[in-house]
Design a protein around this motif. Structure first.
Motif, short mmCIF file in Angstrom:
data_model
loop_
_atom_site.label_atom_id
_atom_site.label_comp_id
_atom_site.label_asym_id
_atom_site.label_seq_id
_atom_site.Cartn_x
_atom_site.Cartn_y
_atom_site.Cartn_z
N MET A 17 47.02 76.38 10.73
CA MET A 17 46.14 76.62 9.58
C MET A 17 44.92 77.43 10.01
SD MET A 17 44.09 73.93 7.26
CE MET A 17 45.57 72.94 7.16
N ASP A 18 44.55 78.39 9.17
CA ASP A 18 43.40 79.21 9.50
C ASP A 18 42.10 78.51 9.14
OD1 ASP A 18 44.91 81.22 10.52
OD2 ASP A 18 45.04 82.33 8.64
N ILE A 19 41.14 78.64 10.02
CA ILE A 19 39.80 78.12 9.76
C ILE A 19 38.99 79.24 9.09
CG2 ILE A 19 37.73 77.13 10.81
CD1 ILE A 19 39.94 75.31 11.56
N VAL A 20 38.32 78.89 8.00
CA VAL A 20 37.50 79.86 7.26
C VAL A 20 36.38 80.39 8.17
CG1 VAL A 20 35.91 80.11 5.32
CG2 VAL A 20 37.99 78.76 5.05
N GLN A 21 36.24 81.72 8.21
CA GLN A 21 35.22 82.32 9.06
C GLN A 21 33.96 82.69 8.27
OE1 GLN A 21 35.49 82.67 12.62
NE2 GLN A 21 37.02 81.16 12.02
N VAL A 22 32.84 82.75 8.98
CA VAL A 22 31.54 83.03 8.39
C VAL A 22 31.58 84.29 7.52
CG1 VAL A 22 30.74 84.34 10.41
CG2 VAL A 22 29.06 83.19 8.94
N ASN A 45 44.40 71.12 16.46
CA ASN A 45 45.07 72.37 16.84
C ASN A 45 44.09 73.40 17.38
OD1 ASN A 45 47.61 71.49 16.20
ND2 ASN A 45 47.55 72.30 14.11
N ALA A 46 42.85 73.36 16.87
CA ALA A 46 41.89 74.42 17.20
C ALA A 46 41.69 74.64 18.70
CB ALA A 46 40.57 74.18 16.47
N PRO A 47 41.39 73.69 19.58
CA PRO A 47 40.94 72.36 19.24
C PRO A 47 39.43 72.33 19.08
CG PRO A 47 41.21 72.54 21.62
CD PRO A 47 41.45 73.92 21.04
N GLY A 48 38.95 71.35 18.30
CA GLY A 48 37.52 71.17 18.11
C GLY A 48 37.18 69.69 18.08
N VAL A 49 35.89 69.38 18.13
CA VAL A 49 35.46 67.97 18.13
C VAL A 49 35.01 67.53 16.74
CG1 VAL A 49 34.84 67.92 20.58
CG2 VAL A 49 33.12 68.59 18.88
N GLY A 50 35.03 68.45 15.79
CA GLY A 50 34.67 68.10 14.43
C GLY A 50 35.12 69.20 13.48
N LEU A 51 35.33 68.84 12.22
CA LEU A 51 35.71 69.83 11.21
C LEU A 51 35.26 69.32 9.84
CD1 LEU A 51 37.50 72.53 11.04
CD2 LEU A 51 39.21 71.04 10.00
N ALA A 52 34.67 70.20 9.05
CA ALA A 52 34.23 69.85 7.70
C ALA A 52 35.17 70.51 6.70
CB ALA A 52 32.79 70.32 7.50
#
Ligand code: ZN
Length: 197
Positions: A1-6, A41-48
């Motif tokens: 899944m794509d993460i929305v970019q700024v 998947n990102a991986p990240g430590v948080g996601l909103a």
């Protein structure tokens, strides 16, 4: 899944609060699962939720022990970084405890490829609902407190670039090459951060 970019408006809006009944519905439970998978998947430590294009007041957080295995012990200690199990934060209300702000480099999945020094409160209290719609109170310090501040900012349409020391803004490539794991005071000196911009 794509993460929305700024640059997308969804990252700049205020997220809608959810009722307990709404939280328990299949669409919201599925949203939480999608967010958990996207974060891992990102991986990240948080996601909103706005980061996957959904303007609802939901964030997920998880800081796994395996993310820390290549970070020197002294760095983990200075950041107050300890593992945080997966959990869901809904409709959070954030209170910053008084005290000196702490400064570290911070990144965001919605600003891929960049990082900057961001001052954050060392300790926070968060009142929220969990994925079962039950009220929770979180008292956090160190890196976990930073993650909470970062994710709750997202739910209010705020990004770390709104709070960063702008002269520290760096590509991740340069950060890894030059600044990673060095004392922040040293980095600030070399980047002339005290110069008026
Ligand atoms: Zn972010």
């Amino acid at each position: 899944m794509d993460i929305v970019q700024v640059g997308e408006a969804v990252l700049r809006g205020k997220s809608k609060l959810l009722t307990r009944d709404e939280i328990l519905t299949p669409p919201i439970q599925e949203l939480i699962t999608r967010m958990r998978d996207a974060m891992r998947n990102a991986p990240g430590v948080g996601l909103a939720a706005p980061q996957i294009g959904v303007p609802l007041s939901v964030a997920v957080i998880e800081d796994k022990p395996e993310y820390m295995k290549d970070i020197p012990e002294a760095v983990l200690t200075s950041r107050g970084r300890r593992p945080v199990p997966f959990h869901v934060v809904i409709n959070p209300v954030l209170t910053l405890h008084p005290g000196t702000a702490v400064e570290f480099f911070e990144g965001c999945l919605s600003l891929a490829g960049f990082t900057a020094i961001v001052p954050r409160a060392q300790e926070v209290r968060v009142e929220c609902l969990d994925q079962h719609g039950e009220p929770q109170v979180i008292e956090a310090s160190g890196w976990y407190a930073r993650i909470l501040q970062h994710e709750i900012d997202h739910l209010n349409g705020t990004l770390y670039i709104d709070r960063m020391l702008s002269r520290s803004f760096s590509s991740v490539e340069n950060h890894v090459r030059k600044w990673k794991d060095r004392p922040i005071e040293e980095v600030k000196r070399e980047l002339n951060l005290d110069v008026e911009s």
